[in-house]
Scaffold this active site. Structure first.
Site, PDB file in Angstrom:
ATOM      1  CG  HIS A  23      51.162  16.248  -0.215  1.00  0.00           C
ATOM      2  ND1 HIS A  23      50.387  17.326  -0.603  1.00  0.00           N
ATOM      3  CD2 HIS A  23      50.293  15.217  -0.085  1.00  0.00           C
ATOM      4  CE1 HIS A  23      49.125  16.962  -0.696  1.00  0.00           C
ATOM      5  NE2 HIS A  23      49.036  15.680  -0.397  1.00  0.00           N
TER       6      HIS A  23
ATOM      7  N   GLY B  62      41.156  15.888   0.859  1.00  0.00           N
ATOM      8  CA  GLY B  62      39.982  15.435   0.115  1.00  0.00           C
ATOM      9  C   GLY B  62      39.586  16.507  -0.878  1.00  0.00           C
TER      10      GLY B  62
ATOM     11  CD  GLU C 226      43.843  16.483  -5.760  1.00  0.00           C
ATOM     12  OE1 GLU C 226      43.289  16.825  -4.693  1.00  0.00           O
ATOM     13  OE2 GLU C 226      44.351  15.358  -5.926  1.00  0.00           O
TER      14      GLU C 226
HETATM   15 ZN    ZN Z   1      47.253  14.643  -0.706  1.00  0.00          ZN
END
Ligand code: ZN
Length: 301
Positions: free
Chosen positions: A10, A148, A181
């Site tokens: 990532h 995002g 997240e």
């Molecule tokens: Zn990322």
């Protein structure tokens, strides 16, 4: 026994330029850099995403994308990374059609890592379908991501991306989704059950829902943990608060990743050092995470 090296699955192209390259590209493009774009602790996801508009302003051309992809592959190798996946959203590099930008990134990588194409939360699902079509005849593209974060102003929600993600799986691409997240773990469930994600980016809230923990364990989903980045966007209050050791202890697959080496001033090696220092981390769990990372790489099927 030789070390198998580190995985980094990532890493964003537009967040991982060398500082010297950013300065050079900005100079060549006649763009003034007010300050070095850098994440700062607790800045929040929205401000963090704004940093990318600066780096993207110097990454419009295929030449710039090719150069930066090549340097990232070199840098990763120098950090001890032997399994690399690089990701980006070619539709944001407006200097050429997305397919040309993708080809430039593949040329830069030159087989030293897989390429993941990112759709962004809020973009029309058709745009993600076009990314899948671009990937279809380019074996160097190994995955599709949703990156995002969701905003109330967006016209599309996660479930609207079901079709492009299904098309990606049919094309043999691996699927990963930025989910949980700092946002509710229900997002992680949607990513796995509806979008077919085999990997989850971040997932910092996972432990809030034991059923989602069980789902990831049962489906053998790998979480891409990005400790410094999660601290910077405020998803965790301190790097040592990262729950990855507890995830591993509960049998969840985890791999440690850099996310953005420029913006978070980190490396894959540094993230693995931080991981080793997490409370509850043992050498066995750490080795397990390294193994999970190598195993979770996307290969075109
Ligand atoms: Zn990322």
């Amino acid at each position: 026994m030789t070390s198998p090296g580190l995985p980094d699955l990532h890493r964003h192209l537009d967040g991982s330029l060398r500082p010297s390259t950013l300065a050079r590209l900005a100079r060549e493009a006649g763009i003034a850099l007010p300050v070095q774009p850098r994440f700062t602790p607790g800045m929040g996801l929205d401000q963090a995403l704004a940093c990318f508009s600066l780096t993207l302003s110097v990454l419009k051309s295929p030449d710039a994308v090719r150069l930066v992809a090549s340097q990232i592959a070199e840098d990763a190798l120098a950090e001890g990374v032997t399994t690399l996946e690089l990701r980006f959203a070619p539709q944001l590099h407006g200097g050429a059609p997305p397919a040309v930008i993708v080809d430039a990134a593949l040329e830069g990588l030159a087989g030293r890592g897989g390429l993941i194409l990112c759709g962004l939360y809020g973009e029309p699902p058709d745009l993600l379908s076009r990314l899948v079509a671009i990937a279809a005849d380019r074996p160097g593209v190994v995955g599709l991501d949703l990156a995002g974060g969701p905003l109330p102003s967006h016209d599309f929600s996660m479930s609207d991306y079901e079709h492009p993600f299904a098309a990606a799986r049919e094309a043999g691409l691996g699927c990963t989704v930025h989910a949980g997240e700092g946002r509710p773990p229900a997002e992680i469930r949607v990513a796995v059950e509806l979008l077919g994600a085999r990997r989850i980016g971040h997932g910092t809230t996972l432990l809030e829902d034991p059923e989602v923990v069980a789902l990831l364990r049962h489906e053998e989903i790998t979480v891409e943990a990005c400790i410094t980045s999660n601290w910077h966007v405020g998803a965790i209050a301190d790097p040592m608060d990262h729950p990855a050791a507890r995830w591993l202890d509960q049998g969840v697959r985890v791999t440690f990743c850099s996310d953005n080496t420029l913006l978070s001033a980190t490396t894959a090696a540094r993230e693995h050092e931080l991981a080793a220092a997490l409370p509850g981390m043992t050498p066995a769990l750490w080795n397990r995470a390294v193994e999970c990372g190598h195993q979770a790489r996307f290969t075109r099927s």
